[in-house]
Structures are given as C-alpha cells and as structure tokens.
Design a protein around this motif. Structure first.
Motif, PDB file in Angstrom:
ATOM      1  N   PHE A   1      26.309 -63.124   2.503  1.00  0.00           N
ATOM      2  CA  PHE A   1      25.819 -61.832   2.973  1.00  0.00           C
ATOM      3  C   PHE A   1      24.310 -61.899   3.228  1.00  0.00           C
ATOM      4  O   PHE A   1      23.538 -62.231   2.337  1.00  0.00           O
ATOM      5  CB  PHE A   1      26.133 -60.741   1.946  1.00  0.00           C
ATOM      6  N   ASP A   2      23.919 -61.584   4.466  1.00  0.00           N
ATOM      7  CA  ASP A   2      22.508 -61.673   4.845  1.00  0.00           C
ATOM      8  C   ASP A   2      22.153 -60.591   5.868  1.00  0.00           C
ATOM      9  O   ASP A   2      21.330 -60.808   6.747  1.00  0.00           O
ATOM     10  CB  ASP A   2      22.213 -63.073   5.412  1.00  0.00           C
ATOM     11  N   GLU A   3      22.809 -59.438   5.765  1.00  0.00           N
ATOM     12  CA  GLU A   3      22.517 -58.341   6.690  1.00  0.00           C
ATOM     13  C   GLU A   3      21.323 -57.530   6.180  1.00  0.00           C
ATOM     14  O   GLU A   3      20.947 -57.629   5.015  1.00  0.00           O
ATOM     15  CB  GLU A   3      23.742 -57.436   6.834  1.00  0.00           C
ATOM     16  N   LYS A   4      20.768 -56.709   7.031  1.00  0.00           N
ATOM     17  CA  LYS A   4      19.646 -55.850   6.627  1.00  0.00           C
ATOM     18  C   LYS A   4      20.083 -54.820   5.588  1.00  0.00           C
ATOM     19  O   LYS A   4      19.301 -54.391   4.755  1.00  0.00           O
ATOM     20  CB  LYS A   4      19.053 -55.156   7.855  1.00  0.00           C
ATOM     21  N   ALA A   5      21.345 -54.418   5.689  1.00  0.00           N
ATOM     22  CA  ALA A   5      21.919 -53.456   4.750  1.00  0.00           C
ATOM     23  C   ALA A   5      23.433 -53.495   4.902  1.00  0.00           C
ATOM     24  O   ALA A   5      23.964 -54.117   5.818  1.00  0.00           O
ATOM     25  CB  ALA A   5      21.389 -52.049   5.039  1.00  0.00           C
ATOM     26  N   SER A   6      24.113 -52.804   4.010  1.00  0.00           N
ATOM     27  CA  SER A   6      25.562 -52.637   4.128  1.00  0.00           C
ATOM     28  C   SER A   6      25.891 -51.940   5.441  1.00  0.00           C
ATOM     29  O   SER A   6      25.096 -51.153   5.951  1.00  0.00           O
ATOM     30  CB  SER A   6      26.030 -51.768   2.952  1.00  0.00           C
ATOM     31  N   ASN A   7      27.085 -52.209   5.961  1.00  0.00           N
ATOM     32  CA  ASN A   7      27.458 -51.522   7.204  1.00  0.00           C
ATOM     33  C   ASN A   7      27.749 -50.032   6.988  1.00  0.00           C
ATOM     34  O   ASN A   7      28.038 -49.324   7.930  1.00  0.00           O
ATOM     35  CB  ASN A   7      28.608 -52.228   7.921  1.00  0.00           C
ATOM     36  N   LEU A   8      27.625 -49.555   5.769  1.00  0.00           N
ATOM     37  CA  LEU A   8      27.616 -48.112   5.532  1.00  0.00           C
ATOM     38  C   LEU A   8      26.370 -47.503   6.170  1.00  0.00           C
ATOM     39  O   LEU A   8      26.400 -46.385   6.677  1.00  0.00           O
ATOM     40  CB  LEU A   8      27.617 -47.819   4.026  1.00  0.00           C
ATOM     41  N   TRP A   9      25.253 -48.255   6.143  1.00  0.00           N
ATOM     42  CA  TRP A   9      23.971 -47.731   6.578  1.00  0.00           C
ATOM     43  C   TRP A   9      23.586 -48.151   7.993  1.00  0.00           C
ATOM     44  O   TRP A   9      22.902 -47.417   8.689  1.00  0.00           O
ATOM     45  CB  TRP A   9      22.874 -48.154   5.601  1.00  0.00           C
ATOM     46  N   MET A  10      23.996 -49.344   8.396  1.00  0.00           N
ATOM     47  CA  MET A  10      23.688 -49.797   9.758  1.00  0.00           C
ATOM     48  C   MET A  10      24.682 -50.880  10.156  1.00  0.00           C
ATOM     49  O   MET A  10      25.225 -51.564   9.294  1.00  0.00           O
ATOM     50  CB  MET A  10      22.249 -50.320   9.864  1.00  0.00           C
ATOM     51  N   PRO A  11      24.945 -51.029  11.443  1.00  0.00           N
ATOM     52  CA  PRO A  11      25.920 -52.032  11.879  1.00  0.00           C
ATOM     53  C   PRO A  11      25.488 -53.448  11.479  1.00  0.00           C
ATOM     54  O   PRO A  11      24.305 -53.776  11.504  1.00  0.00           O
ATOM     55  CB  PRO A  11      25.919 -51.888  13.401  1.00  0.00           C
ATOM     56  N   SER A  12      26.457 -54.263  11.129  1.00  0.00           N
ATOM     57  CA  SER A  12      26.183 -55.663  10.829  1.00  0.00           C
ATOM     58  C   SER A  12      25.854 -56.395  12.119  1.00  0.00           C
ATOM     59  O   SER A  12      26.349 -56.043  13.190  1.00  0.00           O
ATOM     60  CB  SER A  12      27.394 -56.311  10.151  1.00  0.00           C
TER      61      SER A  12
ATOM     62  N   GLN B   1      30.640 -58.060   2.545  1.00  0.00           N
ATOM     63  CA  GLN B   1      30.498 -58.160   4.007  1.00  0.00           C
ATOM     64  C   GLN B   1      30.993 -56.919   4.744  1.00  0.00           C
ATOM     65  O   GLN B   1      30.838 -56.811   5.961  1.00  0.00           O
ATOM     66  CB  GLN B   1      31.259 -59.382   4.543  1.00  0.00           C
ATOM     67  N   ALA B   2      31.603 -56.000   4.036  1.00  0.00           N
ATOM     68  CA  ALA B   2      32.115 -54.766   4.647  1.00  0.00           C
ATOM     69  C   ALA B   2      31.880 -53.624   3.673  1.00  0.00           C
ATOM     70  O   ALA B   2      31.601 -53.847   2.497  1.00  0.00           O
ATOM     71  CB  ALA B   2      33.601 -54.905   4.964  1.00  0.00           C
ATOM     72  N   TYR B   3      31.998 -52.423   4.158  1.00  0.00           N
ATOM     73  CA  TYR B   3      31.941 -51.254   3.276  1.00  0.00           C
ATOM     74  C   TYR B   3      32.913 -50.201   3.785  1.00  0.00           C
ATOM     75  O   TYR B   3      33.895 -49.885   3.132  1.00  0.00           O
ATOM     76  CB  TYR B   3      30.517 -50.680   3.178  1.00  0.00           C
TER      77      TYR B   3
END
Length: 194
Positions: A51-62, A101-103
């Motif tokens: 996992f290396d996204e800016k945030a969870s996909n709850l908050w912004m798209p992956s 990796q998902a929310y």
C-alpha cells in the motif's frame, strides 16, 4: 434475482502454505449452495503492491492501476469468506495489505472466516474481525476453526490426512457460519440496494 456472490479469499501466499487444503474442502462443501455463489480468490494471483497511496480510497481515488483493479474485483462481491492462517497471533501481511488496498468495496458486506493452526487461527480471526469493523464490514459470530488435534490430523506437520478425517468436527461450525452468512448477505445486499 441473481444469487449473491461471495469471494473466498486465500490469505496466505507462502509456497508451503496449508491454505489450499481447507480452501478446496470449503469450495467442495459450497459448490451447489442453494442461496449463494462462491468464487475462489487467491492472493497469490493478485498483483498487489505494498500500500502506497496518498490515502485510503474512502478519501481519494487510488492511483496505482493494480490497486484499482483489486478494488474493481472486490466491488463485484456481496460478501467475503477468508481462509485464515495465523502468523504470530495475527493475520498474514499479504492479507493486511489486500485489506488496506480498498475501503469502499468492503463496506456493508459480511465477513466470514475459516481458520487453521494450533488454536484454529482464533487470534488471527479476532484481529480480522477488528479490521473488518473499521472497514465497515459485518464480521460474523460463527467461524470454522481447524485447530489442535484436528489440525495435526490434516496438516503436513502431522498426519497429513484428508479433510474428510475431521469433517464431522467441522460440520456444525460450517453450517452455523453459512446460515449466518446467508442472512447477513441478504440483509446487507437489500440495504445497499435500497
């Protein structure tokens, strides 16, 4: 109306994992299930980065297309059964990464478990349930635990016997878990559809 679809997620990716044996047994038991359709999803086959996204996909798209592909795969299911190995009293790193990796795709869907190991993965399943709550899943009370003497009967660490050797000990737990899974899958699907 189509049958709800349940992903059966193998959470260990080790070459020498035991997971294939209980996964095969479980898939055989639910092959012709009257109320649910089950698909086997092996984390070995998923091309997931750490996992290396800016945030969870709850908050912004992956952004990573591999994470997006995983999210799209998960979105097609109405619930999940995890085949759970216990590593150091918890779930595998591969499973934790897959969960992270998902929310949104996990939300408001039931979480069931088939665990194995010395204590039937009881501690790992408890950790999984806590993670599931944060992901807004519905962790089921009932689970299948393959532990102690039963585990040694079917594990390569012991007798390496067939799952049929312990099936009588597991059937009650399996029936209870599946009954609960049907109820919660129907309830959450109806609520999501509304």
């Amino acid at each position: 109306m189509t049958k709800p679809k349940i992903a059966v997620i193998i959470s260990s990716t080790r070459e020498t994992r035991f997971a294939d044996k209980p996964a095969e047994w479980f898939m055989g038991k639910v092959a012709d299930h009257a109320d649910l359709e089950f698909d086997l999803v092996d984390l070995r086959d998923q091309d997931l980065p750490f996992f290396d996204e800016k945030a969870s996909n709850l908050w912004m798209p992956s952004e990573d297309p591999r994470a997006v592909a995983w999210q799209q795969k998960l979105a097609g299911y109405d619930g999940y059964v995890f085949i759970v190995a216990e590593y150091n009293h918890s779930i595998t790193g591969a499973l934790k990464n897959a969960l992270d990796q998902a929310y949104k795709e996990w939300n408001r869907k039931p979480l069931a478990a088939v665990g194995y190991g010395g204590v039937g993965a009881a501690r790992a399943i408890e950790h999984l349930r806590l993670i599931g709550i944060e992901l807004q899943m519905v962790p089921l009370r009932n689970a299948v635990h393959i532990g102690g003497g039963d585990f040694m009967k079917v594990s390569p660490l012991g007798e390496n016997g067939p799952m049929s050797a312990i099936e009588g000990h597991l059937q009650g737990s399996l029936d209870g878990m599946l009954d609960e899974l049907v109820w919660w899958t129907r309830a959450t699907r109806a609520a999501r559809d509304a």
